[in-house]
Design a protein around this motif. Structure first.
Motif, PDB file in Angstrom:
ATOM      1  N   VAL A 188      30.189  56.859 -42.310  1.00  0.00           N
ATOM      2  CA  VAL A 188      31.003  57.706 -43.191  1.00  0.00           C
ATOM      3  C   VAL A 188      32.329  58.043 -42.516  1.00  0.00           C
ATOM      4  O   VAL A 188      33.400  58.004 -43.152  1.00  0.00           O
ATOM      5  N   ALA A 189      32.302  58.370 -41.237  1.00  0.00           N
ATOM      6  CA  ALA A 189      33.541  58.696 -40.517  1.00  0.00           C
ATOM      7  C   ALA A 189      34.514  57.516 -40.554  1.00  0.00           C
ATOM      8  O   ALA A 189      35.716  57.689 -40.766  1.00  0.00           O
ATOM      9  N   TRP A 190      34.009  56.295 -40.364  1.00  0.00           N
ATOM     10  CA  TRP A 190      34.861  55.112 -40.443  1.00  0.00           C
ATOM     11  C   TRP A 190      35.451  54.963 -41.841  1.00  0.00           C
ATOM     12  O   TRP A 190      36.644  54.658 -41.990  1.00  0.00           O
ATOM     13  N   CYS A 191      34.642  55.172 -42.871  1.00  0.00           N
ATOM     14  CA  CYS A 191      35.129  55.031 -44.250  1.00  0.00           C
ATOM     15  C   CYS A 191      36.220  56.038 -44.570  1.00  0.00           C
ATOM     16  O   CYS A 191      37.168  55.743 -45.308  1.00  0.00           O
ATOM     17  N   VAL A 192      36.099  57.229 -44.023  1.00  0.00           N
ATOM     18  CA  VAL A 192      37.111  58.265 -44.273  1.00  0.00           C
ATOM     19  C   VAL A 192      38.458  57.864 -43.687  1.00  0.00           C
ATOM     20  O   VAL A 192      39.510  58.027 -44.322  1.00  0.00           O
ATOM     21  N   PHE A 193      38.451  57.322 -42.489  1.00  0.00           N
ATOM     22  CA  PHE A 193      39.718  57.034 -41.792  1.00  0.00           C
ATOM     23  C   PHE A 193      40.274  55.640 -42.080  1.00  0.00           C
ATOM     24  O   PHE A 193      41.475  55.413 -41.955  1.00  0.00           O
ATOM     25  N   ALA A 194      39.443  54.698 -42.495  1.00  0.00           N
ATOM     26  CA  ALA A 194      39.901  53.315 -42.640  1.00  0.00           C
ATOM     27  C   ALA A 194      40.387  52.971 -44.045  1.00  0.00           C
ATOM     28  O   ALA A 194      41.175  52.040 -44.209  1.00  0.00           O
ATOM     29  N   PHE A 195      39.916  53.705 -45.067  1.00  0.00           N
ATOM     30  CA  PHE A 195      40.209  53.313 -46.449  1.00  0.00           C
ATOM     31  C   PHE A 195      41.127  54.318 -47.132  1.00  0.00           C
ATOM     32  O   PHE A 195      40.987  55.535 -46.959  1.00  0.00           O
ATOM     33  N   PRO A 196      42.067  53.816 -47.946  1.00  0.00           N
ATOM     34  CA  PRO A 196      42.833  54.720 -48.806  1.00  0.00           C
ATOM     35  C   PRO A 196      41.969  55.184 -49.977  1.00  0.00           C
ATOM     36  O   PRO A 196      40.842  54.714 -50.155  1.00  0.00           O
ATOM     37  N   ARG A 197      42.482  56.076 -50.752  1.00  0.00           N
ATOM     38  CA  ARG A 197      41.784  56.492 -51.976  1.00  0.00           C
ATOM     39  C   ARG A 197      42.193  55.536 -53.094  1.00  0.00           C
ATOM     40  O   ARG A 197      43.381  55.340 -53.359  1.00  0.00           O
ATOM     41  N   PHE A 198      41.194  54.954 -53.742  1.00  0.00           N
ATOM     42  CA  PHE A 198      41.461  53.963 -54.783  1.00  0.00           C
ATOM     43  C   PHE A 198      41.444  54.627 -56.162  1.00  0.00           C
ATOM     44  O   PHE A 198      40.532  55.390 -56.478  1.00  0.00           O
ATOM     45  N   GLU A 199      42.454  54.296 -56.963  1.00  0.00           N
ATOM     46  CA  GLU A 199      42.560  54.826 -58.311  1.00  0.00           C
ATOM     47  C   GLU A 199      42.249  53.721 -59.316  1.00  0.00           C
ATOM     48  O   GLU A 199      42.930  52.691 -59.348  1.00  0.00           O
ATOM     49  N   ALA A 200      41.211  53.912 -60.126  1.00  0.00           N
ATOM     50  CA  ALA A 200      40.855  52.938 -61.155  1.00  0.00           C
ATOM     51  C   ALA A 200      41.856  53.019 -62.310  1.00  0.00           C
ATOM     52  O   ALA A 200      42.491  54.063 -62.526  1.00  0.00           O
ATOM     53  N   PRO A 201      42.022  51.937 -63.064  1.00  0.00           N
ATOM     54  CA  PRO A 201      43.042  51.916 -64.127  1.00  0.00           C
ATOM     55  C   PRO A 201      42.713  52.805 -65.317  1.00  0.00           C
ATOM     56  O   PRO A 201      43.617  53.202 -66.049  1.00  0.00           O
ATOM     57  N   ASN A 202      41.438  53.126 -65.532  1.00  0.00           N
ATOM     58  CA  ASN A 202      41.041  53.917 -66.693  1.00  0.00           C
ATOM     59  C   ASN A 202      40.607  55.316 -66.272  1.00  0.00           C
ATOM     60  O   ASN A 202      39.556  55.472 -65.637  1.00  0.00           O
ATOM     61  N   PRO A 203      41.412  56.346 -66.598  1.00  0.00           N
ATOM     62  CA  PRO A 203      41.015  57.716 -66.261  1.00  0.00           C
ATOM     63  C   PRO A 203      39.662  58.052 -66.901  1.00  0.00           C
ATOM     64  O   PRO A 203      39.389  57.690 -68.053  1.00  0.00           O
ATOM     65  N   GLN A 204      38.817  58.751 -66.139  1.00  0.00           N
ATOM     66  CA  GLN A 204      37.486  59.081 -66.620  1.00  0.00           C
ATOM     67  C   GLN A 204      37.469  60.410 -67.363  1.00  0.00           C
ATOM     68  O   GLN A 204      38.162  61.366 -66.977  1.00  0.00           O
ATOM     69  N   ILE A 205      36.697  60.465 -68.438  1.00  0.00           N
ATOM     70  CA  ILE A 205      36.490  61.718 -69.156  1.00  0.00           C
ATOM     71  C   ILE A 205      35.710  62.656 -68.255  1.00  0.00           C
ATOM     72  O   ILE A 205      34.653  62.300 -67.747  1.00  0.00           O
ATOM     73  N   LYS A 206      36.210  63.870 -68.061  1.00  0.00           N
ATOM     74  CA  LYS A 206      35.592  64.800 -67.114  1.00  0.00           C
ATOM     75  C   LYS A 206      34.953  65.967 -67.845  1.00  0.00           C
ATOM     76  O   LYS A 206      35.291  67.137 -67.669  1.00  0.00           O
ATOM     77  N   LYS A 207      34.015  65.627 -68.719  1.00  0.00           N
ATOM     78  CA  LYS A 207      33.205  66.616 -69.423  1.00  0.00           C
ATOM     79  C   LYS A 207      31.902  65.943 -69.822  1.00  0.00           C
ATOM     80  O   LYS A 207      31.783  64.714 -69.799  1.00  0.00           O
ATOM     81  N   MET A 208      30.912  66.766 -70.153  1.00  0.00           N
ATOM     82  CA  MET A 208      29.616  66.203 -70.538  1.00  0.00           C
ATOM     83  C   MET A 208      29.790  65.329 -71.773  1.00  0.00           C
ATOM     84  O   MET A 208      30.452  65.708 -72.735  1.00  0.00           O
ATOM     85  N   LEU A 209      29.184  64.145 -71.727  1.00  0.00           N
ATOM     86  CA  LEU A 209      29.386  63.168 -72.795  1.00  0.00           C
ATOM     87  C   LEU A 209      28.049  62.574 -73.216  1.00  0.00           C
ATOM     88  O   LEU A 209      27.312  62.023 -72.403  1.00  0.00           O
TER      89      LEU A 209
END
Length: 410
Positions: A188-209
């Motif tokens: 986990v420590a390696w993943c935190v420091f080695a990878f950028p934050r990836f943004e997917a092309p489709n924004p997700q609905i952030k409510k119960m669906l």
């Protein structure tokens, strides 16, 4: 994390910093903790805490409560990016696993199990969402199979280490739990420091669906969760209680499962791609009906340990075909529905898991055969549901009834 990168731009990164690589690393980190915890669990609770069938049922009921509450992920991702939440959840899983042996009584075991389960279930919820957002539809079945094989490979390493060192070095439960949790935290420590934050092309609905057109997916998830609990809770427990398996022996059985998964998981991903979700899921459920009936035969006819071990391995292989549920949903879902529906589906998957282990723990004390007969019946219901999946699922063609029935209003 080093900045934010759009998914379409991630191809320009070095291969070891791409989204798929991150998925593989997380797929490796999770089982290092969870699989080790599972491998030692039955022996740990019987030898250290003197558990019986009822106690193990309650432990697994507590373990599944966070899965039932996975819908809370929807509220969290309003404030926390899904990738960040996945890594935080893995951190909690690693820490809780490392501390497991520090709590050798029923109350302590239930408490630490609850914490590790929060990490496990929230990670699994978000990970499923990230997989379906980051993997292209035309490659998803094969890639999901490879991810499953990678997780199996990580678990294989953990199991081999236990089998080779448990008796040879007279290891303690505390040492093994500490080591496995620590390895997860290092990744986990390696993943935190080695990878950028990836943004997917489709924004997700952030409510119960809840969408009516996803009803078959919800039903399959419910039955999958109910049926799987019987395997997870009682199949391994049977090997220890009835046949007296010790830690290195039950781990060796898990080891065989892992080798089989590494071989067959990629093939199963290809099978889903070639034959479709309906045929592969139907094949899985027919196989599981036969396996659960045979489990009952162990108690009916007094079949020995070899039969039980073979059934356990076959059972585990069949469950790998569940990746077809993910690709079925990916094909019918609106792109923005993936994250909230993953959370809702995880909660649905765990509705039965909250009460079923404890309830069946009491039934186990009376008749283990009845427990496995009930599982066979659940697999039969799942088979009927799987036959309702169309040959080519897509939005507007979610079930075989979609062609003859008007689309329901959402």
């Amino acid at each position: 994390m080093k900045g934010t990168v759009r998914l379409a731009e991630a191809r320009g990164l070095a291969w070891w910093r791409r989204p798929v690589t991150l998925l593989f690393l997380m797929a490796i980190a999770m089982p290092l903790s969870f699989a080790t915890w599972s491998a030692l669990l039955n022996n740990f609770v019987i030898e250290v805490a003197d558990f019986d069938g009822s106690d193990i049922g309650w432990l697994h009921t507590v373990r599944e409560i966070p899965g039932f509450l996975a819908i809370g992920v929807i509220a969290i991702i309003i404030f926390v990016h899904e990738q960040t939440l996945a890594l935080v959840s893995l951190t909690l899983l690693g820490v809780a696993t490392a501390l497991t042996a520090q709590f050798p009584e029923l109350g302590g075991i239930l408490t630490i199990t609850m914490l590790s389960s929060i990490g496990f279930h929230y990670y699994e919820t978000v990970n499923q969402s990230l997989q379906l957002q980051w993997l292209p539809k035309d490659r998803a079945p094969q890639m999901l199979g490879l991810l499953l094989a990678a997780a199996s490979g990580a678990t294989l390493v953990a199991y081999v280490a236990i089998v080779m060192t448990w008796e040879a070095f007279d290891l303690s439960y505390n040492f093994v739990y500490m080591a496995s949790g620590g390895l997860t935290l290092a990744i986990v420590a390696w993943c935190v420091f080695a990878f950028p934050r990836f943004e997917a092309p489709n924004p997700q609905i952030k409510k119960m669906l809840l969408r009516r057109r996803y009803w078959l997916y919800y039903a399959l998830q419910f039955m999958s969760g109910a049926r799987r609990q019987i395997f997870v809770v009682f199949a391994g427990f049977m090997m220890v209680e009835r046949f007296g398996f010790e830690v290195h022996e039950i781990t060796a059985l898990y080891l065989i499962n892992l080798v089989a998964n590494m071989i067959f998981a990629p093939l199963m991903g290809r099978a889903v791609f070639r034959f479709g979700e309906r045929r592969t899921l139907a094949f899985e459920y027919i196989g599981l009906i036969c396996v659960f009936l045979a489990y009952g035969g162990i108690y009916w006819f007094g079949w020995g340990v070899l039969v039980a071990a073979v059934l356990y391995v076959i059972d585990h292989i069949f469950f790998a075909l569940a990746l077809a549920l993910k690709t079925y949903f990916q094909k019918i879902a609106d792109p923005g529905d993936i994250a909230p529906t993953a959370a809702v589906a995880f909660t649905i998957n765990h509705i039965a898991a909250v009460f079923l282990p404890a309830l069946l723990g009491y039934l186990w004390l009376v008749s283990p055969t009845a427990v496995f007969l009930l599982a066979a019946g659940m697999a039969g219901v799942s088979l009927m549901l799987a036959l309702m999946i169309p040959r080519h699922p897509e939005p507007g063609n979610e079930t075989v009834f979609a062609a003859v029935l008007p689309a329901p209003a959402e």
